[in-house]
Design a protein around this motif. Structure first.
Motif, PDB file in Angstrom:
ATOM      1  N   TYR A  69       0.882  -1.170   0.000  1.00  0.00           N
ATOM      2  CA  TYR A  69       0.000   0.000   0.000  1.00  0.00           C
ATOM      3  C   TYR A  69       0.916   1.216   0.000  1.00  0.00           C
ATOM      4  O   TYR A  69       1.978   1.196   0.628  1.00  0.00           O
ATOM      5  N   TYR A  70       0.556   2.282  -0.696  1.00  0.00           N
ATOM      6  CA  TYR A  70       1.412   3.463  -0.740  1.00  0.00           C
ATOM      7  C   TYR A  70       0.928   4.502   0.262  1.00  0.00           C
ATOM      8  O   TYR A  70      -0.057   5.198   0.010  1.00  0.00           O
ATOM      9  N   PRO A  71       1.625   4.629   1.421  1.00  0.00           N
ATOM     10  CA  PRO A  71       1.212   5.597   2.438  1.00  0.00           C
ATOM     11  C   PRO A  71       1.912   6.941   2.335  1.00  0.00           C
ATOM     12  O   PRO A  71       1.800   7.765   3.226  1.00  0.00           O
ATOM     13  N   GLY A  72       2.652   7.171   1.244  1.00  0.00           N
ATOM     14  CA  GLY A  72       3.468   8.375   1.155  1.00  0.00           C
ATOM     15  C   GLY A  72       4.801   8.105   1.835  1.00  0.00           C
ATOM     16  O   GLY A  72       5.118   6.968   2.178  1.00  0.00           O
ATOM     17  N   PRO A  73       5.581   9.160   2.054  1.00  0.00           N
ATOM     18  CA  PRO A  73       6.883   8.949   2.695  1.00  0.00           C
ATOM     19  C   PRO A  73       6.697   8.492   4.147  1.00  0.00           C
ATOM     20  O   PRO A  73       5.757   8.907   4.818  1.00  0.00           O
ATOM     21  N   ALA A  74       7.598   7.635   4.611  1.00  0.00           N
ATOM     22  CA  ALA A  74       7.555   7.174   6.003  1.00  0.00           C
ATOM     23  C   ALA A  74       8.186   8.254   6.875  1.00  0.00           C
ATOM     24  O   ALA A  74       9.313   8.125   7.345  1.00  0.00           O
ATOM     25  N   LEU A 146       1.485  -2.764  -5.859  1.00  0.00           N
ATOM     26  CA  LEU A 146       0.769  -1.598  -5.362  1.00  0.00           C
ATOM     27  C   LEU A 146      -0.699  -1.956  -5.177  1.00  0.00           C
ATOM     28  O   LEU A 146      -1.309  -2.569  -6.053  1.00  0.00           O
ATOM     29  N   ILE A 147      -1.236  -1.568  -4.024  1.00  0.00           N
ATOM     30  CA  ILE A 147      -2.663  -1.674  -3.744  1.00  0.00           C
ATOM     31  C   ILE A 147      -3.103  -0.280  -3.372  1.00  0.00           C
ATOM     32  O   ILE A 147      -2.532   0.331  -2.466  1.00  0.00           O
ATOM     33  N   SER A 148      -4.109   0.235  -4.071  1.00  0.00           N
ATOM     34  CA  SER A 148      -4.535   1.614  -3.838  1.00  0.00           C
ATOM     35  C   SER A 148      -6.046   1.712  -3.791  1.00  0.00           C
ATOM     36  O   SER A 148      -6.762   1.020  -4.496  1.00  0.00           O
ATOM     37  N   HIS A 149      -6.533   2.628  -2.960  1.00  0.00           N
ATOM     38  CA  HIS A 149      -7.954   2.966  -2.911  1.00  0.00           C
ATOM     39  C   HIS A 149      -8.318   3.695  -4.196  1.00  0.00           C
ATOM     40  O   HIS A 149      -7.518   4.449  -4.737  1.00  0.00           O
ATOM     41  N   ILE A 150      -9.518   3.424  -4.693  1.00  0.00           N
ATOM     42  CA  ILE A 150     -10.050   4.174  -5.828  1.00  0.00           C
ATOM     43  C   ILE A 150     -11.471   4.603  -5.511  1.00  0.00           C
ATOM     44  O   ILE A 150     -12.090   4.099  -4.581  1.00  0.00           O
ATOM     45  N   SER A 151     -11.966   5.507  -6.299  1.00  0.00           N
ATOM     46  CA  SER A 151     -13.377   5.879  -6.239  1.00  0.00           C
ATOM     47  C   SER A 151     -13.891   5.849  -7.666  1.00  0.00           C
ATOM     48  O   SER A 151     -13.212   6.284  -8.582  1.00  0.00           O
TER      49      SER A 151
END
Length: 156
Positions: A69-74, A146-151
């Motif tokens: 999942y891509y949470p942005g920078p850690a 990559l797993i990402s939320h979509i709408s």
């Protein structure tokens, strides 16, 4: 969260997919398989949510990234990228989507369920979209990278 805001954040998924497929995204290594073990992840002692910061948020970001999942920078800042990654994680795990990390989400982070492919024997490089779960999966060499939320829109 209003659907209009979720829709706008979902546009980030399209940009992330484009950068993953072009090979220019460095935060997600295309050849790295999804690791589903706990790998020593230590759950936070508090509920985590947008606007919060600290080492427990940084551990959350690292765990989400480890799970593709891509949470942005850690960086320890619970940003909109982190919130969107939490949404996607909750959607895949079948947890009520809140964007906050409670004990139920923490338990799932320690012992996550592996996402199942939507297309059996799909291509080695592909994108799958689950409208029911509102999640996008990017595969590289038949591994989720990559797993990402979509709408899919708010009907307006």
């Amino acid at each position: 969260m209003p659907e209009r805001h979720r829709w706008a954040l979902g546009l980030g998924a399209a940009a992330a997919v484009a950068t993953v497929l072009s090979g220019t995204m460095t935060a997600v290594a295309p050849a790295a398989p999804v690791q589903m073990s706990s790998s020593g992840y230590a759950p936070a002692a508090r509920t985590l949510g947008p606007g919060m910061y600290g080492s427990d948020v940084k551990r959350l970001q690292q765990r989400l990234a480890q799970l593709a999942y891509y949470p942005g920078p850690a960086d320890g800042q619970f940003s909109t990228d982190t919130e969107e990654a939490v949404w996607a994680f909750q959607e895949v795990q079948g947890i009520t989507v809140t964007g906050t990390v409670t004990s139920k989400t923490e338990r799932a982070l320690v012992h996550p369920r592996s996402p199942q492919p939507l297309v059996r024997n799909g291509g080695a490089l592909r994108v799958e979209v689950s409208l029911g779960r509102r999640v996008l999966y990017v595969y590289h060499s038949n591994k989720i990278v990559l797993i990402s939320h979509i709408s899919y829109g708010g009907g307006y």
